[in-house]
Design a protein around this motif. Sequence first.
Motif, PDB file in Angstrom:
ATOM      1  N   SER A   1      16.932   0.662  -1.212  1.00 35.73           N
ATOM      2  CA  SER A   1      16.220   1.508  -0.220  1.00 35.73           C
ATOM      3  C   SER A   1      15.030   0.731   0.149  1.00 35.73           C
ATOM      4  O   SER A   1      14.316  -0.015  -0.890  1.00 35.73           O
ATOM      5  CB  SER A   1      15.979   2.881  -1.089  1.00 35.73           C
ATOM      6  N   LYS A   2      14.268   1.054   1.119  1.00 32.94           N
ATOM      7  CA  LYS A   2      13.113   0.618   1.479  1.00 32.94           C
ATOM      8  C   LYS A   2      12.081   0.934   0.561  1.00 32.94           C
ATOM      9  O   LYS A   2      11.005   0.488   0.436  1.00 32.94           O
ATOM     10  CB  LYS A   2      12.747   1.051   2.986  1.00 32.94           C
ATOM     11  N   GLU A   3      12.319   2.228   0.146  1.00 32.96           N
ATOM     12  CA  GLU A   3      11.085   2.842  -0.830  1.00 32.96           C
ATOM     13  C   GLU A   3      11.045   2.166  -2.256  1.00 32.96           C
ATOM     14  O   GLU A   3      10.152   1.957  -2.644  1.00 32.96           O
ATOM     15  CB  GLU A   3      11.612   4.399  -1.322  1.00 32.96           C
ATOM     16  N   MET A   4      12.354   1.603  -2.740  1.00 35.50           N
ATOM     17  CA  MET A   4      12.258   0.862  -3.864  1.00 35.50           C
ATOM     18  C   MET A   4      11.565  -0.452  -3.497  1.00 35.50           C
ATOM     19  O   MET A   4      10.867  -1.171  -4.525  1.00 35.50           O
ATOM     20  CB  MET A   4      13.659   0.868  -4.363  1.00 35.50           C
ATOM     21  N   LEU A   5      11.929  -1.048  -2.577  1.00 39.39           N
ATOM     22  CA  LEU A   5      11.413  -2.267  -1.783  1.00 39.39           C
ATOM     23  C   LEU A   5       9.773  -2.228  -2.031  1.00 39.39           C
ATOM     24  O   LEU A   5       9.128  -2.935  -2.671  1.00 39.39           O
ATOM     25  CB  LEU A   5      11.710  -2.836  -0.740  1.00 39.39           C
ATOM     26  N   LYS A   6       9.215  -1.229  -1.500  1.00 42.97           N
ATOM     27  CA  LYS A   6       7.848  -1.125  -1.336  1.00 42.97           C
ATOM     28  C   LYS A   6       7.252  -0.797  -2.749  1.00 42.97           C
ATOM     29  O   LYS A   6       6.214  -1.258  -3.002  1.00 42.97           O
ATOM     30  CB  LYS A   6       7.692   0.236  -0.349  1.00 42.97           C
TER      31      LYS A   6
ATOM     32  N   GLU B   1      10.460  -8.660   8.243  1.00 41.44           N
ATOM     33  CA  GLU B   1      10.691  -7.734   7.230  1.00 41.44           C
ATOM     34  C   GLU B   1      10.191  -8.068   5.840  1.00 41.44           C
ATOM     35  O   GLU B   1      10.342  -9.448   5.666  1.00 41.44           O
ATOM     36  CB  GLU B   1      11.949  -7.108   7.271  1.00 41.44           C
ATOM     37  N   THR B   2       9.954  -7.285   4.999  1.00 43.76           N
ATOM     38  CA  THR B   2       9.705  -7.594   3.516  1.00 43.76           C
ATOM     39  C   THR B   2      11.037  -7.741   3.004  1.00 43.76           C
ATOM     40  O   THR B   2      11.857  -6.709   3.218  1.00 43.76           O
ATOM     41  CB  THR B   2       8.654  -6.515   3.042  1.00 43.76           C
ATOM     42  N   THR B   3      11.457  -8.748   2.230  1.00 44.52           N
ATOM     43  CA  THR B   3      12.653  -8.823   1.434  1.00 44.52           C
ATOM     44  C   THR B   3      12.305  -9.085  -0.188  1.00 44.52           C
ATOM     45  O   THR B   3      11.279  -9.514  -0.260  1.00 44.52           O
ATOM     46  CB  THR B   3      13.232  -9.961   2.065  1.00 44.52           C
ATOM     47  N   ALA B   4      13.061  -8.409  -1.032  1.00 44.42           N
ATOM     48  CA  ALA B   4      13.163  -8.676  -2.446  1.00 44.42           C
ATOM     49  C   ALA B   4      13.870  -9.953  -2.541  1.00 44.42           C
ATOM     50  O   ALA B   4      14.819 -10.571  -1.865  1.00 44.42           O
ATOM     51  CB  ALA B   4      13.363  -7.490  -3.077  1.00 44.42           C
TER      52      ALA B   4
ATOM     53  N   LEU C   1      12.630  -5.519 -12.461  1.00 43.61           N
ATOM     54  CA  LEU C   1      11.315  -4.853 -12.311  1.00 43.61           C
ATOM     55  C   LEU C   1      11.958  -3.625 -11.812  1.00 43.61           C
ATOM     56  O   LEU C   1      11.513  -2.331 -11.915  1.00 43.61           O
ATOM     57  CB  LEU C   1      10.621  -5.579 -11.701  1.00 43.61           C
ATOM     58  N   SER C   2      12.716  -3.684 -10.450  1.00 37.53           N
ATOM     59  CA  SER C   2      13.116  -2.393  -9.874  1.00 37.53           C
ATOM     60  C   SER C   2      13.793  -1.511 -10.542  1.00 37.53           C
ATOM     61  O   SER C   2      13.740  -0.311 -10.462  1.00 37.53           O
ATOM     62  CB  SER C   2      14.066  -2.862  -8.545  1.00 37.53           C
TER      63      SER C   2
ATOM     64  N   ALA D   1       0.801  -0.957   0.040  1.00 33.84           N
ATOM     65  CA  ALA D   1       0.059  -0.134  -0.069  1.00 33.84           C
ATOM     66  C   ALA D   1       0.667   1.157   0.075  1.00 33.84           C
ATOM     67  O   ALA D   1       0.674   2.241  -0.835  1.00 33.84           O
ATOM     68  CB  ALA D   1      -1.007  -0.040   1.169  1.00 33.84           C
ATOM     69  N   GLU D   2       1.987   1.300   0.868  1.00 36.26           N
ATOM     70  CA  GLU D   2       2.773   2.464   0.761  1.00 36.26           C
ATOM     71  C   GLU D   2       3.528   2.481  -0.405  1.00 36.26           C
ATOM     72  O   GLU D   2       3.702   3.664  -0.957  1.00 36.26           O
ATOM     73  CB  GLU D   2       3.820   2.308   2.071  1.00 36.26           C
TER      74      GLU D   2
END
Length: 255
Positions: free
Chosen positions: A115-120, A205-208, A95-96, A49-50
């Motif tokens: 970055s966390k922003e990229m992950l989200k 945590e969320t991980t790519a 994709l990133s 969502a973020e």
Amino acid sequence: MGKLSVSAALVCLALFSGANAEEKLSMSDADKAMYAEMLENNPADMDVAEGEQLFGNMTSLEAYSKMLGVKEKDLAGYIAGFPRYVDGAKKVITLSQSIQMAAADAGKTVPKLESKEMLKMTAYVKSLANGLKTNIDVKANKQMKEMMALGQEVFETRRGGRGLSCNSCHSPDIIGQRLRMQPLPDLGVNKAAGTWPAYRMTKSETTALDKRFQQCMDNALLAKIPLGSKEMVALEVYVTNKTKGNEIQIPGLKR
């Protein structure tokens, strides 16, 4: 594909420390209950969502589609084919990295891959393909064929003092044995590419997927392959191809 050297095999056996161990070494009842609950309420849903908000502040899906050279209505299917060769990048990208291109195209600060922003944002953009099947085409062009070959080389090459590789823990003759009390998975059956980014319960945590590769390298005491490098992109191509045809379900949930 060559077999492990005797020294590497001994190291693997030492690491497994209980291959064919009792079922008690698997997830506890409490962990299983937590896993079932998280399937319904995945903490990474908030990251998706973020990521949607972050992406929307940077660019639009219409502009993103145009940059990639596809119609917006075809974007989800196109996303399901990453990593892929993109004309605008003149190379095979993840994709990133396509999101980095979108930021540059919009005149915004390009987010770092770490970055966390990229992950989200990556989690959000990939979630647009939920319900579709991964459709990477490693024979689409010369560039994809080359990256597939390089990815296999990276996957199978033994490195470091222990002489380990990705294949050391994910070859057919090793799959199912235990490492740190967890069964070593078949990356194809385990839908490795279609379920990352994912929430890792053990890390909270969320991980790519590429970051997960680096975590494995850390655990094996191998030098980490840099995110975004040709070798890392190729490794993602190779592993994604193993899961071709599996349904995309983002965010995933992993132990």
